[in-house]
Design an enzyme around this catalytic site. Structure first.
Site, PDB file in Angstrom:
ATOM      1  CG  HIS A   1      13.503  60.164  51.799  1.00 46.28           C
ATOM      2  ND1 HIS A   1      14.034  59.027  51.224  1.00 46.28           N
ATOM      3  CD2 HIS A   1      12.665  59.730  52.760  1.00 46.28           C
ATOM      4  CE1 HIS A   1      13.522  57.967  51.815  1.00 46.28           C
ATOM      5  NE2 HIS A   1      12.690  58.355  52.761  1.00 46.28           N
TER       6      HIS A   1
ATOM      7  CG  HIS B   1      10.263  51.105  47.260  1.00 50.06           C
ATOM      8  ND1 HIS B   1      10.454  49.750  47.315  1.00 50.06           N
ATOM      9  CD2 HIS B   1       9.323  51.395  48.213  1.00 50.06           C
ATOM     10  CE1 HIS B   1       9.669  49.225  48.251  1.00 50.06           C
ATOM     11  NE2 HIS B   1       8.984  50.203  48.810  1.00 50.06           N
TER      12      HIS B   1
ATOM     13  CB  CYS C   1      12.219  59.245  56.648  1.00 48.72           C
ATOM     14  SG  CYS C   1      11.116  58.125  55.731  1.00 48.72           S
TER      15      CYS C   1
ATOM     16  CB  CYS D   1      14.670  55.333  53.663  1.00 51.77           C
ATOM     17  SG  CYS D   1      12.893  55.066  53.874  1.00 51.77           S
TER      18      CYS D   1
ATOM     19  CB  SER E   1      11.295  55.495  50.140  1.00 49.22           C
ATOM     20  OG  SER E   1      10.154  55.235  50.929  1.00 49.22           O
TER      21      SER E   1
END
Length: 369
Positions: free
Chosen positions: A61, A45, A167, A40, A42
């Site tokens: 996650h 990031h 997610c 993902c 994120s």
């Protein structure tokens, strides 16, 4: 127990597969054998420093697996249960949870800080702590999670598909149907056609929005957007998205717009493309110090709204099953989201493919559960 995990040691670095020590689940926790985990933005990031976390850390996650062991006091799952990880474990008792907004539960604070609820970690490397990401960390053969973060699933659905619901699917689809409550026939614009943006697009298609305008800088992403329900596409490298949306809506503007990148400048575009009374929904996570410049008079005179959508305003124990039922009914495309299947040692290549706009979602096939 000794397990293999993909560990990130600092910002700007590559992940490395290491043998780490995993401690047993404590009270209220469960041990999950991971089957699949999604790559993902994120997670990227964290590598780029947009989301600040302690290091070393096991990323991920979005995942699915099978419960192997439960700690003292666990009642929500049992060994053998097939589960989707929820990276927003909720307490079920606070004002947010009891009013139907468990995604905002304050009990996630320690998990966001990289630990379990008691402030400690369950993974070590050479005797030193290895931190968790969002109480999940599925980039590993096994992980320990809070029982509230392991959502049991009875649907006969492949575990790789289940992982996506943890997610990308929930964040994107539920931003449309939960946060914004988009009405049929609404003009929708989606900025960013990654895993979350594609699901916002198919969420808009699910509620019969029209037109559905996809905006991205990568032609490959725009082609994917068409497959997931976009009726029009705009290449942001070639034309101004706000002007293009106005043209495609007969100068009226979008009824709803969704920003799935986390870029404040793009969030401003998502607001500026709205008609009077329109709603812009920010899904992407920006830097902690980032601010969104919006025209104040447009906000007031036109009664335009800017909403945040965290995890699609989801209720994981309700919405995970709902997403899978829609998939089983042929209403949501989940198999099509999986562009590549990789092993744990392919994580860095998967991040590179994400940066290049080559994939909708890469899935780590951790084990064959």
């Amino acid at each position: 127990m000794k397990i293999h995990a993909s560990v990130l040691f600092g910002e700007g670095q590559s992940c490395r597969v290491e043998e780490v020590e995993l401690l047993p689940p404590q009270r209220g926790e469960v041990l999950v054998r991971m089957a699949a985990a999604g790559i993902c933005h994120s997670d990227l990031h964290v590598i780029d420093g947009v989301i600040k976390k302690p290091f070393p850390i096991i990323l991920g996650h979005e995942g699915s697996g099978i419960v192997q062991e439960v700690g003292e006091g666990v009642t929500l799952v049992k060994p053998g249960d097939r589960v989707i990880l929820s990276w927003v474990p909720d307490c079920g008792r606070c004002p947010y949870c009891t009013t139907g907004r468990p995604n905002l539960c304050d009990s996630r604070v320690p998990y966001a800080a990289g630990t379990m609820a008691d402030g400690t970690v369950r993974t070590r490397l050479n005797g030193q702590p290895v931190y968790h990401f969002a109480g999940a960390s599925p980039y590993a053969e096994y992980t320990v999670v809070p029982e509230q973060g392991a959502i049991p699933i009875t649907a006969d659905v492949p575990l790789s598909v289940m992982a996506l619901v943890g997610c990308a699917v929930t964040t994107g689809v539920c931003a449309v149907i939960n946060t914004a409550a988009v009405e049929p026939g609404s003009a929708v614009a989606v900025f960013g056609c990654g895993g979350v943006g594609l699901n916002a697009i198919q969420g808009a298609a699910l509620v019969h929005a029209s037109p559905i305008i996809a905006i991205d800088r990568f032609p490959t992403k725009l082609e994917m957007a068409r497959q997931f329900g976009a009726t029009h596409t705009v290449n942001a490298r070639e034309e101004d998205p706000v002007e293009a949306i106005n043209r495609l809506t007969g100068s009226r503007g979008a009824d709803y717009s969704f920003e799935a990148i986390g870029n404040p400048a793009v969030m401003t575009q998502a607001f500026r493309c709205l008609r009077k009374g329109g709603t812009a929904v920010a899904i992407g996570i920006g830097a902690a110090d980032a601010e969104i410049p919006i025209p104040a008079q447009w906000l007031v005179y036109g009664e335009r709204r800017l909403l945040g959508s965290f995890y699609g305003s989801a209720r994981p124990r309700v919405d995970f099953d709902r997403m899978l039922r829609l998939y089983q009914a042929g209403k949501l495309k989940l198999d099509e989201l999986i562009s590549r299947r990789i092993s744990l040692d392919g994580v860095n290549e998967a991040f590179a493919a994400m940066r290049a706009g080559e994939v909708a979602r890469s899935i780590i096939e951790v084990s064959r559960c």
